[in-house]
Design a protein around this motif. Structure first.
Motif, PDB file in Angstrom:
ATOM      1  N   ASN A 111       0.713  -1.186   0.135  1.00 14.96           N
ATOM      2  CA  ASN A 111      -0.053  -0.249   0.086  1.00 14.96           C
ATOM      3  C   ASN A 111       0.751   1.265   0.047  1.00 14.96           C
ATOM      4  OD1 ASN A 111      -2.313  -1.509   0.041  1.00 14.96           O
ATOM      5  ND2 ASN A 111      -2.396  -1.702   2.375  1.00 14.96           N
ATOM      6  N   ASP A 112       1.904   1.306  -0.791  1.00 16.57           N
ATOM      7  CA  ASP A 112       3.081   2.360  -0.786  1.00 16.57           C
ATOM      8  C   ASP A 112       3.480   2.986   0.485  1.00 16.57           C
ATOM      9  OD1 ASP A 112       2.924   2.014  -3.660  1.00 16.57           O
ATOM     10  OD2 ASP A 112       0.947   3.048  -3.776  1.00 16.57           O
ATOM     11  N   ARG A 113       3.446   2.107   1.523  1.00 18.49           N
ATOM     12  CA  ARG A 113       3.764   2.823   2.718  1.00 18.49           C
ATOM     13  C   ARG A 113       5.503   2.628   2.865  1.00 18.49           C
ATOM     14  NH1 ARG A 113      -0.077  -0.255   6.945  1.00 18.49           N
ATOM     15  NH2 ARG A 113       0.479  -2.105   5.631  1.00 18.49           N
ATOM     16  N   GLU A 114       5.838   3.484   3.749  1.00 17.94           N
ATOM     17  CA  GLU A 114       7.356   3.554   3.857  1.00 17.94           C
ATOM     18  C   GLU A 114       7.689   3.258   5.428  1.00 17.94           C
ATOM     19  OE1 GLU A 114       8.573   7.581   2.480  1.00 17.94           O
ATOM     20  OE2 GLU A 114       8.408   6.801   0.198  1.00 17.94           O
ATOM     21  N   VAL A 115       8.917   2.693   5.545  1.00 19.35           N
ATOM     22  CA  VAL A 115       9.436   2.559   7.003  1.00 19.35           C
ATOM     23  C   VAL A 115      10.865   2.969   6.745  1.00 19.35           C
ATOM     24  CG1 VAL A 115      10.137   0.754   8.622  1.00 19.35           C
ATOM     25  CG2 VAL A 115       8.096   0.387   7.037  1.00 19.35           C
ATOM     26  N   PHE A 116      11.290   4.106   7.656  1.00 16.24           N
ATOM     27  CA  PHE A 116      12.469   4.650   7.849  1.00 16.24           C
ATOM     28  C   PHE A 116      13.403   3.846   8.712  1.00 16.24           C
ATOM     29  CE2 PHE A 116      15.393   7.458  10.057  1.00 16.24           C
ATOM     30  CZ  PHE A 116      16.052   8.085   9.180  1.00 16.24           C
ATOM     31  N   TYR A 117      14.675   3.608   8.471  1.00 17.34           N
ATOM     32  CA  TYR A 117      15.725   2.947   9.111  1.00 17.34           C
ATOM     33  C   TYR A 117      16.886   3.576   9.013  1.00 17.34           C
ATOM     34  CZ  TYR A 117      17.186   0.330   4.864  1.00 17.34           C
ATOM     35  OH  TYR A 117      17.725   0.098   3.810  1.00 17.34           O
ATOM     36  N   THR A 118      18.126   3.234   9.841  1.00 16.31           N
ATOM     37  CA  THR A 118      19.373   3.815   9.706  1.00 16.31           C
ATOM     38  C   THR A 118      20.054   2.538   9.909  1.00 16.31           C
ATOM     39  OG1 THR A 118      19.451   4.401  12.318  1.00 16.31           O
ATOM     40  CG2 THR A 118      18.925   5.997  10.492  1.00 16.31           C
ATOM     41  N   ARG A 172      27.012  -4.001  13.948  1.00 12.47           N
ATOM     42  CA  ARG A 172      26.388  -3.363  12.994  1.00 12.47           C
ATOM     43  C   ARG A 172      24.685  -3.171  13.359  1.00 12.47           C
ATOM     44  NH1 ARG A 172      23.656  -4.328   7.706  1.00 12.47           N
ATOM     45  NH2 ARG A 172      24.225  -2.884   6.495  1.00 12.47           N
ATOM     46  N   CYS A 173      24.592  -1.992  13.663  1.00 12.99           N
ATOM     47  CA  CYS A 173      23.239  -1.510  14.421  1.00 12.99           C
ATOM     48  C   CYS A 173      22.103  -1.088  13.388  1.00 12.99           C
ATOM     49  CB  CYS A 173      23.198  -0.565  15.447  1.00 12.99           C
ATOM     50  SG  CYS A 173      24.655  -0.954  16.938  1.00 12.99           S
ATOM     51  N   ILE A 174      20.958  -1.735  13.294  1.00 11.56           N
ATOM     52  CA  ILE A 174      19.984  -1.319  12.391  1.00 11.56           C
ATOM     53  C   ILE A 174      18.663  -0.850  13.228  1.00 11.56           C
ATOM     54  CG2 ILE A 174      18.422  -2.216  10.546  1.00 11.56           C
ATOM     55  CD1 ILE A 174      20.481  -4.712  10.374  1.00 11.56           C
ATOM     56  N   ALA A 175      18.419   0.298  13.159  1.00 14.19           N
ATOM     57  CA  ALA A 175      17.257   1.081  13.927  1.00 14.19           C
ATOM     58  C   ALA A 175      16.105   1.424  13.034  1.00 14.19           C
ATOM     59  CB  ALA A 175      17.730   2.059  14.533  1.00 14.19           C
ATOM     60  N   LEU A 176      14.855   1.196  13.259  1.00 17.52           N
ATOM     61  CA  LEU A 176      13.975   1.687  12.607  1.00 17.52           C
ATOM     62  C   LEU A 176      12.800   2.590  13.214  1.00 17.52           C
ATOM     63  CD1 LEU A 176      11.223  -0.280  12.915  1.00 17.52           C
ATOM     64  CD2 LEU A 176      12.556  -1.705  11.685  1.00 17.52           C
ATOM     65  N   ASP A 177      12.220   3.564  12.659  1.00 19.02           N
ATOM     66  CA  ASP A 177      11.100   3.916  13.179  1.00 19.02           C
ATOM     67  C   ASP A 177       9.849   3.234  12.875  1.00 19.02           C
ATOM     68  OD1 ASP A 177      12.298   6.335  13.705  1.00 19.02           O
ATOM     69  OD2 ASP A 177      11.321   7.762  12.258  1.00 19.02           O
ATOM     70  N   ARG A 178       9.143   2.665  14.074  1.00 13.93           N
ATOM     71  CA  ARG A 178       8.414   1.751  13.674  1.00 13.93           C
ATOM     72  C   ARG A 178       7.231   2.117  12.948  1.00 13.93           C
ATOM     73  NH1 ARG A 178       6.951   0.603  19.525  1.00 13.93           N
ATOM     74  NH2 ARG A 178       5.086  -0.170  18.740  1.00 13.93           N
ATOM     75  N   LEU A 179       6.480   1.160  12.305  1.00 20.09           N
ATOM     76  CA  LEU A 179       5.287   1.943  11.344  1.00 20.09           C
ATOM     77  C   LEU A 179       4.299   2.409  12.302  1.00 20.09           C
ATOM     78  CD1 LEU A 179       4.194   1.617   8.445  1.00 20.09           C
ATOM     79  CD2 LEU A 179       2.943  -0.316   9.259  1.00 20.09           C
ATOM     80  N   GLY A 180       4.039   3.862  11.829  1.00 22.37           N
ATOM     81  CA  GLY A 180       3.173   4.766  12.561  1.00 22.37           C
ATOM     82  C   GLY A 180       3.904   5.994  13.227  1.00 22.37           C
ATOM     83  N   TYR A 181       5.344   5.715  13.157  1.00 16.26           N
ATOM     84  CA  TYR A 181       6.015   6.782  14.227  1.00 16.26           C
ATOM     85  C   TYR A 181       7.099   7.514  13.173  1.00 16.26           C
ATOM     86  CZ  TYR A 181       4.691   4.684  18.558  1.00 16.26           C
ATOM     87  OH  TYR A 181       4.002   4.156  19.696  1.00 16.26           O
ATOM     88  N   GLN A 194       3.295  -4.871  11.915  1.00 15.98           N
ATOM     89  CA  GLN A 194       4.460  -4.339  12.449  1.00 15.98           C
ATOM     90  C   GLN A 194       5.452  -5.236  12.200  1.00 15.98           C
ATOM     91  OE1 GLN A 194       5.080  -1.395  13.978  1.00 15.98           O
ATOM     92  NE2 GLN A 194       2.896  -0.880  13.876  1.00 15.98           N
ATOM     93  N   ALA A 195       5.370  -6.787  11.993  1.00 12.47           N
ATOM     94  CA  ALA A 195       6.422  -7.544  11.552  1.00 12.47           C
ATOM     95  C   ALA A 195       6.745  -7.530  10.287  1.00 12.47           C
ATOM     96  CB  ALA A 195       6.033  -8.934  12.111  1.00 12.47           C
ATOM     97  N   ALA A 196       5.721  -7.161   9.511  1.00 11.77           N
ATOM     98  CA  ALA A 196       5.807  -7.056   7.966  1.00 11.77           C
ATOM     99  C   ALA A 196       6.720  -5.979   7.841  1.00 11.77           C
ATOM    100  CB  ALA A 196       4.449  -7.054   7.213  1.00 11.77           C
ATOM    101  N   ALA A 197       6.633  -4.695   8.490  1.00 13.19           N
ATOM    102  CA  ALA A 197       7.495  -3.745   8.486  1.00 13.19           C
ATOM    103  C   ALA A 197       8.982  -3.919   8.897  1.00 13.19           C
ATOM    104  CB  ALA A 197       6.935  -2.613   9.169  1.00 13.19           C
TER     105      ALA A 197
END
Length: 268
Positions: free
Chosen positions: A7-14, A47-56, A71-74
């Motif tokens: 659904n064209d949603r985005e998940v930000f991560y670093t 190696r640290c992977i961090a995301l803004d959870r879906l909605g945040y 949330q798991a799919a994200a």
């Protein structure tokens, strides 16, 4: 960086650092930046992977109640882009629920878990529900779901029973986000209070799991941590002296030491 989901949603991560890979999942009313003090303690050797959870914050907002599966799919989309293989997962508070849920749904993608006071309130048996949990269900949840975010924040923070030192640190910490990071809470309270459901795969997890709780934390969260550690076949409970629920933010060196030690002890 951005991962795309349906659904064209985005998940930000670093991604930061090199070494054994750790995924970081923040709690409610926060974002990946909240765990930056903890990540900075570990990125020199991991190696640290961090995301803004879906909605945040920088991820697509929520418009309705979210689920563990969503949330798991994200998380899965981020790891497909960022991870080289199975990862260690750290989850704080409701982020601990996502960590456990992801490991239940995608066990082959997880090496092990460290969860700090995961809000697994549904593990309390029906005949032993603490009064504090009833207060959350009957007083705090309706405030958020009814749109009284300010009232909900005030009641929620009081409910955490934070230590004096943490309250002082919070008062010193500037916030540019206002109530924005509190808004998604209204859409995740449902799963936070109801998961794991009876018959969930959670209790069949065999991953090495370290459950952390603060020695000065609220009995509600401490009790949930204890129940979880007893329920999982390969879990260990560790109490962090002079720490409360926000130890990953304000005492990150203590939490990082335990994460690193646990990963090393299990062959990373």
């Amino acid at each position: 960086m951005i991962a795309q989901i349906e659904n064209d949603r985005e998940v930000f991560y670093t991604v930061e650092g090199s070494g054994p890979e750790i995924l970081f999942l923040h709690g409610a009313a926060s974002d990946s930046d909240t765990l930056a003090p903890l990540i900075s303690q570990l990125s020199g050797s991991h190696r640290c992977i961090a995301l803004d959870r879906l909605g945040y914050r920088r991820s697509t907002p929520l418009a309705e109640n979210t689920t563990i599966e969503e949330q798991a799919a994200a998380v899965h989309a981020v790891l497909d882009r960022a991870a080289s293989g199975p990862v260690w997962v750290f989850g704080h508070s409701s982020g601990g629920i996502i960590a456990l849920g992801y490991a239940s749904l995608f066990p082959d993608r997880v090496r092990g878990l460290v969860v700090m006071e995961p809000a697994v309130y549904a593990l309390y048996p029906d005949d032993a529900i603490p009064p504090a949990l009833l207060t959350m269900k009957e007083e705090i949840v309706p405030l958020f779901q009814g749109g009284d975010i300010g009232g909900g924040i005030k009641r929620f923070m009081s409910h955490l029973e934070l230590s004096h030192d943490t309250k002082v640190e919070l008062a010193r910490t500037p916030s540019e986000k206002g109530i924005d990071n509190w808004l998604p809470l209204r859409y995740e309270l449902d799963f936070a209070l109801r998961w794991p459901k009876p018959g969930s795969d959670l209790l069949h997890l065999i991953h090495p799991t370290l459950v952390l709780k603060g020695g000065e934390t609220t009995p509600l969260l401490a009790g949930a941590s204890e129940i979880l550690a007893q329920a999982l076949p390969n879990a260990r409970l560790l109490t962090l002296d002079k720490c409360d629920h926000l130890a990953p933010l304000f005492k990150p060196a203590i939490v990082a030491e335990q994460i690193a030690h646990f990963i090393t002890a299990h062959g990373a």
